[in-house]
Write a protein that holds these residues in place. Structure first.
Motif, short mmCIF file in Angstrom:
data_model
loop_
_atom_site.label_atom_id
_atom_site.label_comp_id
_atom_site.label_asym_id
_atom_site.label_seq_id
_atom_site.Cartn_x
_atom_site.Cartn_y
_atom_site.Cartn_z
N CYS A 1 0.84 -1.20 0.00
CA CYS A 1 0.00 0.00 0.00
C CYS A 1 0.88 1.25 0.00
O CYS A 1 1.67 1.44 0.91
CB CYS A 1 -0.92 0.01 1.22
N CYS B 1 0.15 3.39 3.50
CA CYS B 1 0.68 3.03 4.83
C CYS B 1 1.86 2.06 4.73
O CYS B 1 2.41 1.65 5.74
CB CYS B 1 -0.43 2.44 5.70
N CYS C 1 -7.31 0.23 0.69
CA CYS C 1 -6.59 -0.34 1.83
C CYS C 1 -7.48 -0.29 3.08
O CYS C 1 -7.97 0.78 3.46
CB CYS C 1 -5.29 0.43 2.08
N CYS D 1 -5.57 2.01 5.97
CA CYS D 1 -5.42 3.47 5.90
C CYS D 1 -6.41 4.14 4.95
O CYS D 1 -6.46 5.36 4.85
CB CYS D 1 -3.99 3.85 5.51
N TYR E 1 -6.37 4.09 1.73
CA TYR E 1 -5.78 4.50 0.44
C TYR E 1 -6.57 3.89 -0.72
O TYR E 1 -6.84 2.70 -0.73
CB TYR E 1 -4.31 4.06 0.37
#
Ligand code: ZN
Lengths: 321, 287
Positions: free
Chosen positions: B25, B28, B44, B47, B49
């Motif tokens: 990722c 993170c 993700c 986090c 994302y």
């Protein structure tokens, strides 16, 4: 690097100046001595034309940006009478990169919207080198809506390196302002004529150019990106700007062939800066002719015609999937 | 406009983890089991994302299953300028076509979102950075005109590195063409929802993607006209944190809402219901 790229034009100008001074010398001799030197003068004129015919896309770019090239305010002052400025976007401020207002073109009331680069250093700073902020596009749109309300044709002058890449411009919705101009201009029910007088830089130029007639001065350019920008991205070297200029096909001749523009306005040999008055006269004549042609066109036909004009722009194909 | 050559590298290639079962990722830096990511629509779970996804995956996440009908897939680009930089444009384009099995950077068609039949155009960043040339402009325009004629709502998902410079002035003119088509759609009283995903830049931002009645962005998407690097070079200052990201645009009043990928379908259904039937089918909290 920049100096080398500029040298190109300086050489050309020197050659042109030399031929010009030869021509006037021969003409003087001819007059003083009463001898006919027509043939010599003709040969020199031909030589000059040949030089100009060979101008490449980069040289034309340099002419389009020439420091002495007539700017929007020069056209406004000489083409129209009674120009009366209208200022501000009614929200943030008055963007000086755009000049707009009411004027008369040979007695006919028109609304003018222009991008102005500024001549002196002070003016250039004031005008942000002709790069509008969002409020400039919004001011332009406000004034164009005014024109629509009172049924006055709109004339725009295009001369900008492009939209301004700055923090405030992005914060205040530069992309939004340009997009709204494109959408709204497509619907405005009065004739719109756009004239590219220098640099037609990308979205910043297009935002004032959704017009019924798009005219270009012979040595102006109109492009999706500056040659320098294109060179540094695709050629990975800003020094390759002349190559990029040729590849982008950004000259008036190219765009006329592509049917993107409607008319090329001729310039005095070597560029408008060598004889501003005749460039301005040519622009005035072209504006009057085009305005005459658009005058009296039914409003619905006008807007539909404009839609079709832009609808047809693009080159694509169908694949058998 | 294409200043983002760095961004042209897809997230999945940027990460050091080789293609396989795992994905790193960029948000993170955790290594995530790919199957889990896929199940989570490539977001993700740690986090939030949002990975870039293809137009096909995007359509699957937005349209009701089995309802998407593709239109205008045959339209592709030509090379009117005969443009060459380090490579001929026609060669570059051919490779993109072969690799993606698409004819240009956008998939268009119709789909159901709840009770609402909708015209849909979804851009694909993996096809030449989602750059806009004549083919893309034509497809967006055709889909918009189709929506106007058939009285359908329109949804466009934008992601783009900007203009397709290799098509020169034709690329620029697509901005005017698509915007004009949207003016007609709007005048017909129909809704256009514009969805912006990472990254949306250049000429696409300065035309159809900013013209939605509702503008929605995915979290933390870069949305701008001039790219951050160009601005930095021009003003020679460091840019503020979060500049030109979705939340920044929300704060500055340019977009309506930031919606995570997993909630996008229901949000669209709510808006379409609201503007079409005026009857709620999506349950909202706090009734
Ligand atoms: Zn993460």
């Amino acid at each position: 690097m920049a100096d080398n790229l500029q040298a190109n034009l300086i050489n050309l100008e020197e050659k042109l100046n030399e031929i010009d001074s030869q021509i006037s010398k021969f003409k003087q001799i001819s007059a003083d001595e009463g001898i006919k030197l027509n043939d010599v003068v003709e040969i020199l004129e031909r030589k000059k034309l040949q030089l100009l015919d060979e101008l490449d896309a980069w040289q034309k770019t340099l002419i389009a940006r020439h420091k002495d090239r007539p700017l929007a305010c020069d056209y406004i002052n000489s083409v129209f009478t009674d120009f009366t400025p209208m200022c501000g976007d009614r929200h943030i401020m008055d963007d000086h990169a755009i000049i707009s207002g009411m004027a008369y073109l040979q007695g006919r009331p028109v609304v003018v919207v222009a991008q102005e680069k500024g001549r002196t250093t002070e003016e250039k700073v004031l005008r942000n080198f002709g790069m509008p902020h969002p409020e400039g596009y919004r001011k332009a749109l406000r004034v164009m809506k005014f024109a629509e309300k009172f049924n006055r044709p709109i004339i725009t002058f295009i001369d900008t390196p492009g939209a301004y890449p700055g923090i405030e411009a992005e914060e205040r919705g530069q992309a939004l302002a340009i997009a709204e101009n494109l959408r709204e201009m497509s619907q405005i029910s009065v004739p719109i004529i756009a004239v590219v007088i220098g640099e037609g830089g990308s979205g910043g130029a297009l935002a004032l150019s959704v017009a019924d007639r798009i005219l270009m001065l012979k040595y102006s350019i109109y492009s999706v990106i500056s040659p320098e920008g294109c060179a540094s991205i695709l050629f990975r070297d800003a020094g390759k700007a002349p190559l990029a200029a040729a590849a982008l096909k950004l000259t008036a001749d190219d765009l006329y062939k592509f049917k993107i523009i409607d008319q090329i306005i001729s310039e005095p040999s070597g560029g408008a800066h060598r004889d501003a008055k005749s460039a301005i006269d040519n622009v005035k004549t072209a504006l009057i002719t085009n305005l005459d042609e658009l005058n009296g066109v039914d409003k619905i036909d006008l807007v539909n015609g404009r839609y079709k004009k832009f609808r047809d722009m693009g080159v694509f194909c169908s694949y058998d999937n | 406009m294409g200043w983002f050559s760095k961004l042209l590298v897809p997230d999945r290639e940027k990460s050091k983890v080789p293609h396989g079962l795992w994905e790193k990722c960029p948000g993170c830096l955790r290594v995530i089991y790919k199957k889990d990511l896929e199940k989570n629509l490539w977001v993700c779970a740690q986090c939030g994302y949002h990975f870039k996804i293809s137009a096909k995956d995007r359509i699957n996440s937005l349209a009701d299953p089995g309802t998407f009908k593709e239109l205008y897939s045959e339209i592709g680009s030509l090379d009117p300028l005969e443009f060459t930089d380090s490579e001929k444009y026609c060669e570059r384009y051919k490779k993109a076509r072969e690799k993606s099995k698409m004819n240009d950077a956008c998939i268009t068609g119709t789909a159901m979102i709840g009770k609402n039949k909708t015209a849909l155009a979804v851009m694909d960043f993996y096809f030449m950075g989602g750059s806009m040339g004549s083919a893309l402009g034509e497809k967006i325009t055709l889909m918009t005109e189709y929506a106007t004629e058939n009285k359908l709502p329109l949804i466009i998902v934008s992601t783009s590195g900007g203009a397709r410079m290799q098509e020169g002035i034709f690329s620029l003119m697509q901005m005017a063409k698509t915007s004009a088509a949207l003016a007609r759609h709007s005048k017909a009283g129909l809704i256009y929802i514009s969805i912006l995903v990472d990254p949306t830049t250049g000429g696409v931002t300065a035309s159809y993607s900013m013209l939605g009645d509702i503008i929605i962005a995915e979290p933390n998407a870069l949305i701008c006209f001039a790219g951050p690097r160009v601005i930095e070079q021009t003003i020679r200052q460091k840019l503020p944190e979060g500049f030109q990201r979705s939340e920044f645009l929300l704060k500055h009043g340019i977009i309506d809402m930031v919606v995570p990928r997993a909630e996008m379908h229901d949000k669209l259904e709510f808006i379409l219901d609201f503007t079409n039937s005026g009857q709620r089918t999506v349950e909202k909290n706090g009734g």
